[in-house]
Design a protein around this motif. Structure first.
Motif, PDB file in Angstrom:
ATOM      1  N   HIS A 172     -17.584  51.622  24.189  1.00  0.00           N
ATOM      2  CA  HIS A 172     -18.872  51.605  24.872  1.00  0.00           C
ATOM      3  C   HIS A 172     -18.718  50.707  26.098  1.00  0.00           C
ATOM      4  CE1 HIS A 172     -23.126  50.749  25.512  1.00  0.00           C
ATOM      5  NE2 HIS A 172     -23.404  51.756  24.712  1.00  0.00           N
ATOM      6  N   ASP A 173     -18.831  51.290  27.306  1.00  0.00           N
ATOM      7  CA  ASP A 173     -18.486  50.514  28.511  1.00  0.00           C
ATOM      8  C   ASP A 173     -19.391  49.302  28.706  1.00  0.00           C
ATOM      9  OD1 ASP A 173     -20.640  52.106  29.073  1.00  0.00           O
ATOM     10  OD2 ASP A 173     -20.032  52.560  31.132  1.00  0.00           O
ATOM     11  N   HIS A 174     -20.680  49.476  28.434  1.00  0.00           N
ATOM     12  CA  HIS A 174     -21.607  48.375  28.646  1.00  0.00           C
ATOM     13  C   HIS A 174     -21.314  47.224  27.685  1.00  0.00           C
ATOM     14  CE1 HIS A 174     -25.186  46.547  30.239  1.00  0.00           C
ATOM     15  NE2 HIS A 174     -25.723  46.423  29.043  1.00  0.00           N
ATOM     16  N   ARG A 175     -21.040  47.567  26.420  1.00  0.00           N
ATOM     17  CA  ARG A 175     -20.724  46.539  25.428  1.00  0.00           C
ATOM     18  C   ARG A 175     -19.468  45.764  25.810  1.00  0.00           C
ATOM     19  NH1 ARG A 175     -22.469  49.841  20.837  1.00  0.00           N
ATOM     20  NH2 ARG A 175     -20.358  50.491  20.385  1.00  0.00           N
ATOM     21  N   ALA A 176     -18.462  46.514  26.265  1.00  0.00           N
ATOM     22  CA  ALA A 176     -17.200  45.868  26.651  1.00  0.00           C
ATOM     23  C   ALA A 176     -17.452  44.894  27.800  1.00  0.00           C
ATOM     24  CB  ALA A 176     -16.175  46.909  27.051  1.00  0.00           C
ATOM     25  N   MET A 177     -18.309  45.306  28.729  1.00  0.00           N
ATOM     26  CA  MET A 177     -18.595  44.470  29.891  1.00  0.00           C
ATOM     27  C   MET A 177     -19.360  43.205  29.475  1.00  0.00           C
ATOM     28  SD  MET A 177     -20.741  45.588  33.197  1.00  0.00           S
ATOM     29  CE  MET A 177     -22.259  45.044  32.439  1.00  0.00           C
ATOM     30  N   LEU A 178     -20.400  43.418  28.648  1.00  0.00           N
ATOM     31  CA  LEU A 178     -21.190  42.269  28.183  1.00  0.00           C
ATOM     32  C   LEU A 178     -20.314  41.269  27.434  1.00  0.00           C
ATOM     33  CD1 LEU A 178     -24.523  43.879  26.895  1.00  0.00           C
ATOM     34  CD2 LEU A 178     -24.233  42.326  28.836  1.00  0.00           C
ATOM     35  N   ALA A 179     -19.400  41.797  26.620  1.00  0.00           N
ATOM     36  CA  ALA A 179     -18.514  40.922  25.851  1.00  0.00           C
ATOM     37  C   ALA A 179     -17.669  40.077  26.802  1.00  0.00           C
ATOM     38  CB  ALA A 179     -17.624  41.746  24.932  1.00  0.00           C
ATOM     39  N   GLN A 180     -17.090  40.725  27.813  1.00  0.00           N
ATOM     40  CA  GLN A 180     -16.257  40.005  28.773  1.00  0.00           C
ATOM     41  C   GLN A 180     -17.073  38.900  29.465  1.00  0.00           C
ATOM     42  OE1 GLN A 180     -12.942  40.244  29.294  1.00  0.00           O
ATOM     43  NE2 GLN A 180     -13.151  38.550  30.733  1.00  0.00           N
ATOM     44  N   GLU A 181     -18.304  39.238  29.856  1.00  0.00           N
ATOM     45  CA  GLU A 181     -19.173  38.244  30.510  1.00  0.00           C
ATOM     46  C   GLU A 181     -19.450  37.066  29.584  1.00  0.00           C
ATOM     47  OE1 GLU A 181     -21.685  41.428  33.254  1.00  0.00           O
ATOM     48  OE2 GLU A 181     -22.752  40.152  31.827  1.00  0.00           O
ATOM     49  N   GLU A 182     -19.675  37.407  28.317  1.00  0.00           N
ATOM     50  CA  GLU A 182     -19.960  36.363  27.341  1.00  0.00           C
ATOM     51  C   GLU A 182     -18.775  35.421  27.164  1.00  0.00           C
ATOM     52  OE1 GLU A 182     -22.709  37.696  23.954  1.00  0.00           O
ATOM     53  OE2 GLU A 182     -20.773  37.338  22.997  1.00  0.00           O
ATOM     54  N   PHE A 183     -17.567  35.991  27.079  1.00  0.00           N
ATOM     55  CA  PHE A 183     -16.372  35.154  26.910  1.00  0.00           C
ATOM     56  C   PHE A 183     -16.209  34.222  28.104  1.00  0.00           C
ATOM     57  CE2 PHE A 183     -14.788  39.028  24.449  1.00  0.00           C
ATOM     58  CZ  PHE A 183     -15.337  38.560  23.274  1.00  0.00           C
ATOM     59  N   GLU A 184     -16.535  34.738  29.299  1.00  0.00           N
ATOM     60  CA  GLU A 184     -16.437  33.888  30.483  1.00  0.00           C
ATOM     61  C   GLU A 184     -17.474  32.787  30.427  1.00  0.00           C
ATOM     62  OE1 GLU A 184     -16.505  36.632  33.788  1.00  0.00           O
ATOM     63  OE2 GLU A 184     -14.581  37.438  33.106  1.00  0.00           O
ATOM     64  N   ALA A 185     -18.708  33.155  30.077  1.00  0.00           N
ATOM     65  CA  ALA A 185     -19.779  32.154  29.999  1.00  0.00           C
ATOM     66  C   ALA A 185     -19.459  31.097  28.940  1.00  0.00           C
ATOM     67  CB  ALA A 185     -21.100  32.823  29.675  1.00  0.00           C
ATOM     68  N   HIS A 186     -18.735  31.493  27.894  1.00  0.00           N
ATOM     69  CA  HIS A 186     -18.410  30.552  26.822  1.00  0.00           C
ATOM     70  C   HIS A 186     -17.136  29.760  27.096  1.00  0.00           C
ATOM     71  CE1 HIS A 186     -20.985  32.904  23.658  1.00  0.00           C
ATOM     72  NE2 HIS A 186     -21.696  32.320  24.599  1.00  0.00           N
ATOM     73  N   GLY A 187     -16.497  30.064  28.216  1.00  0.00           N
ATOM     74  CA  GLY A 187     -15.310  29.299  28.591  1.00  0.00           C
ATOM     75  C   GLY A 187     -14.071  29.640  27.799  1.00  0.00           C
ATOM     76  N   ILE A 188     -14.039  30.831  27.198  1.00  0.00           N
ATOM     77  CA  ILE A 188     -12.872  31.181  26.378  1.00  0.00           C
ATOM     78  C   ILE A 188     -12.178  32.442  26.888  1.00  0.00           C
ATOM     79  CG2 ILE A 188     -13.497  30.027  24.224  1.00  0.00           C
ATOM     80  CD1 ILE A 188     -14.958  32.527  23.360  1.00  0.00           C
ATOM     81  N   ALA A 189     -12.490  32.813  28.136  1.00  0.00           N
ATOM     82  CA  ALA A 189     -11.941  34.055  28.688  1.00  0.00           C
ATOM     83  C   ALA A 189     -10.416  34.020  28.825  1.00  0.00           C
ATOM     84  CB  ALA A 189     -12.588  34.368  30.033  1.00  0.00           C
TER      85      ALA A 189
END
Lengths: 344, 433
Positions: free
Chosen positions: A144-161
């Motif tokens: 799911h493209d939107h889910r994948a994108m949101l997940a990536q954004e979340e990892f960045e926001a959480h500092g674990i990207a």
């Protein structure tokens, strides 16, 4: 940024967990947020104990008390476990009891490379990242493209990207990609038809072998997956279910009914025929309803390449070159309908 | 991780069918008992993990011993023995003890004379009057059973937390306080142990399993320490050693006696008989000084001075660098970690957890998690009520686990007949300021 390191104090941009008498809330620490009209306004978080001015959290210590307009709460630094309980659900998620078992069954330790599909809401992903840090990596995929994108954004926001690569990809159709061939120590699948992903898991695993785990709610999925694992020369295939129950602890005062006096004629008749005293206990009561099923965990070991059963390895090689009819039959097996058939 | 060959001095896991055994591979030709069989491990050294070995019987009938021979692959009886006929159900099968034409003695002889499991089983089957009437499924089950009895292969696996914990739980759950795999896995996650931070474990008897679990999750590049407190003279370390950690990682676990380390922390010394200890140290000091002189010649000056530093910070009133036991330095190192506070606390005690937890709680930083394990619920329930009153912890939870394994076979899927039903209880939460 509060997922990366242990922190003492809350900074702007952190995600914090607000603990209010047995309720947990995840709050992103932004002093201002946009309203519906797109204007920046003061960020005020509403709780059952009144409003919390999010700005006031900045600089206070994790584990400390915070004032609300009608009471108080405590702020905690998020752990993957607290995050699983508070994260925004984009899908069904896997919870800590299953997550813990998955981490242990996949033999994950810092430094491991692990593949996850699908990403979903990132509940498991956070726990995977914590376990493989600092020099391992998580590759996580969602179709799911939107889910994948949101997940990536979340990892960045959480500092674990740095420890994770989140990609949009239909791994059952396309596999995990050439880049990952022979790279993974472990593969985890939470997909509707995991058995079709087994061959991709084999391709992605290191030549020294690795561990496989699949999470499926239905037993039919498990049966097909187990057959696919056998065909791809996995060993130690096993399936289990893990459930956790929370006990409600309380003090209980129980009336004591004395009947022994009835054996003798007593002088002070009539004795009151009701409970005569009380007894105190601390009890742990089991909930009236509790989760009865989450999913089956199917785990297996892919042995190192040199020991994998010969016939199976041959088959894999022959899959590309036009193979004979016998091999075609095996390929059919992989596309499903295999749960009833047995090797002739 | 890179080296995958079986080495002397390491722990190995020997797997035969579903049976696994943990073994310290100290001698190249050590003999281990696997079930009823004595197996000589000569020849496994230097082979890669996952290698499969065929068990070859030799020696006398009384004193049978197996030697191992590297095999290409295992064979399953189901593949080797072709089943010709099978029945539809068991209506024509009677348990009259006459279905097997061979006597027990004859089968025993067969076992000794033949060196292939499939030969033995095939002979047994041909001499059975009922086998061919059994259903296909029941024939398969029969072969599986015989495979277990006559299986002649062992596989050597690398120990890891998963198989160590499985082996220890199966062998003697009491020795690891009944900590089942699922509960163990949750102790690791709920304590939020990772490559970061210092962690505190109080363990009064899990054979090192919890220390192994936490140290494993901290990893080889952990920047912190694991303080492993135990009430006895020596810490139990079996599982910790079985993990074959590199020395560097292994040394991140500081095992200390709980009395000594707390005495060190609060009173600045680690024995309750200071004077006595002093005199023994003085008595030994003369030889030690000699010994030290030799050592410092070998060591570079930088090392030598740093050694002295550690001693001085610990006990300033002592002689310069008297030789002291390792535990002395461990106590100092551990008390230093404690005074800087830790990032998680795990308690798995046989004693009442309340005192221990309340004494160790002040060493945990605010906002950090704790996990308390106990085999039964009552002590944790009582602690739960105490903590609720103290209100210095958040998100307090008492949980219990249930785990079931499944047999997955076409048309024959069902839960395993036996399950391990004791898993203990966990009381978890987060420390508040």
């Amino acid at each position: 940024m509060s997922f990366r390191h242990y922190k003492e104090k809350i900074e702007e941009g952190d995600t914090v967990i607000l603990y209010l008498s047995n309720h947990l809330h995840a709050i992103e620490v932004k002093p201002e947020i946009k309203n519906k009209k797109g204007e920046l306004i003061e960020n005020v978080y509403q709780t059952t104990f009144g409003a919390l001015k999010v700005r006031n959290l900045i600089g206070s210590e994790y584990g400390s008390k915070v004032e609300l307009s009608k009471g108080w709460g405590h702020v905690l630094q998020p752990t993957p476990e607290l995050w699983s309980l508070t994260l925004p659900h984009r899908t069904q998620i896997i919870y800590t009891p299953d997550i813990s078992m998955i981490l242990l069954q996949l033999d994950l330790v810092p430094g491991c490379v692990v593949i996850e599909a699908g990403t979903g809401s990132g509940s498991l992903t956070h726990a995977l990242i914590r376990r493989i840090r600092p020099h391992g990596h998580v590759y996580t995929f969602d179709f799911h493209d939107h889910r994948a994108m949101l997940a990536q954004e979340e990892f960045e926001a959480h500092g674990i990207a740095d420890f994770v690569t989140a990609k949009h990809r239909d791994v059952l159709a396309e596999g995990f990609g050439e880049d990952l061939n022979g790279k993974a120590d472990a593969v985890f699948l939470d997909l509707p038809s995991p058995w079709t992903g087994v061959k991709h898991a084999v391709a992605a695993m290191k030549k020294e072998g690795g561990r496989f785990c699949s999470f499926s709610p239905c037993i039919e999925q498990v049966q097909r997956t187990c057959l696919a694992l056998q065909e791809h020369s996995f060993q130690d295939i096993s399936t289990m279910e893990v459930l956790q129950t929370e006990l409600k602890v309380s003090r209980r005062t129980i009336p004591v009914r004395d009947l022994s006096f009835l054996k003798h004629k007593s002088s002070n008749n009539p004795v009151e025929e009701k409970p005569s005293s009380e007894k105190n206990y601390i009890v742990g009561s089991w909930p009236a309803t509790a989760p009865g099923h989450t999913g089956y965990l199917t785990v297996a070991t892919l042995p190192p390449q040199y020991i994998r059963r010969k016939c199976k390895v041959d088959k894999d090689i022959m899959e590309d070159s036009k193979a004979d009819s016998e091999v075609d039959q095996v390929a059919d097996h992989e596309n499903g309908k295999m749960c009833i058939e047995e090797n002739p | 991780m890179a080296d995958n060959t079986i080495k002397l001095g390491e722990y190995i896991v020997i797997q035969k069918q579903n049976y696994k055994k943990l073994h310290k591979f100290n001698k190249p030709n050590s003999v281990v008992n696997i079930g009823k069989d004595a197996v000589n491990l000569k020849g496994i050294e230097g082979n890669r993990y996952f290698s499969i070995f065929k068990m070859i019987p030799h020696g006398t009938k009384r004193n049978k011993e197996y030697k191992l021979e590297l095999a290409e692959e295992t064979c399953s009886l189901k593949e080797e023995i072709t089943l010709k006929a099978s029945g539809a159900d068991n209506r024509n099968i009677y348990d009259d003890g006459r279905s097997q034409k061979l006597s027990a003695v004859e089968i025993d002889e067969l076992k000794f004379d033949s060196n292939k499991a499939s030969d033995i089983v095939e002979t047994i089957i041909t001499n059975s009057t009922t086998f061919h009437n059994k259903t296909e499924f029941s024939q398969e089950k029969y072969l599986k059973k015989k495979e277990k009895k006559y299986f002649e292969y062992v596989q050597i696996l690398k120990p890891n937390l998963r198989n160590i914990s499985e082996i220890m739980y199966k062998l003697e759950p009491n020795k690891i306080q009944g900590i089942r795999l699922d509960t163990l896995s949750q102790i690791i996650t709920l304590s939020n142990v990772s490559c970061e931070g210092n962690h505190l474990l109080y363990d009064s008897g899990s054979n090192g399993l919890l220390a192994a679990a936490l140290l494993g999750a901290m990893g080889s590049q952990a920047n912190g320490k694991l303080v492993h407190m135990h009430p006895g003279n020596m810490s139990q370390k079996q599982a910790l050693l079985a993990m074959n950690f590199e020395t560097e990682q292994y040394n991140k676990c500081i095992s200390v006696n709980v009395y000594s380390v707390l005495r060190q922390l609060y009173q600045g010394c680690d024995t309750n008989t200071v004077d006595k200890e002093d005199s023994t140290l003085k008595r030994k000091a003369v030889d030690d000084l000699e010994h030290d002189a030799k050592v410092s010649k070998l060591e570079d000056t930088e090392n030598a001075t740093s050694n002295v530093d550690i001693v001085n910070t610990g006990e300033e009133n002592k002689l310069p660098s008297p030789k002291k036991p390792k535990w002395h330095f461990d106590n100092i190192a551990a008390s230093e970690v404690l005074s800087n506070k830790v990032d998680s606390l795990v308690v798995a005690s046989k004693e009442d957890p309340q005192n221990i937890f309340l004494e160790l709680l002040p060493f945990v930083k605010p906002g950090r998690p704790f996990v308390i394990y106990y085999t039964v619920a009552e002590p944790l329930q009582s602690l739960y009520i105490t903590l609720k009153c103290l209100s210095n912890v958040a998100a307090l939870k008492l949980t219990c686990n249930w785990m079931r394994n499944y047999q997955i076979l076409p048309e024959r899927t069902h839960p395993e007949v036996m399950m391990n039903s004791s898993s203990g209880f966990l009381l978890t939460g987060y420390v508040l300021q």
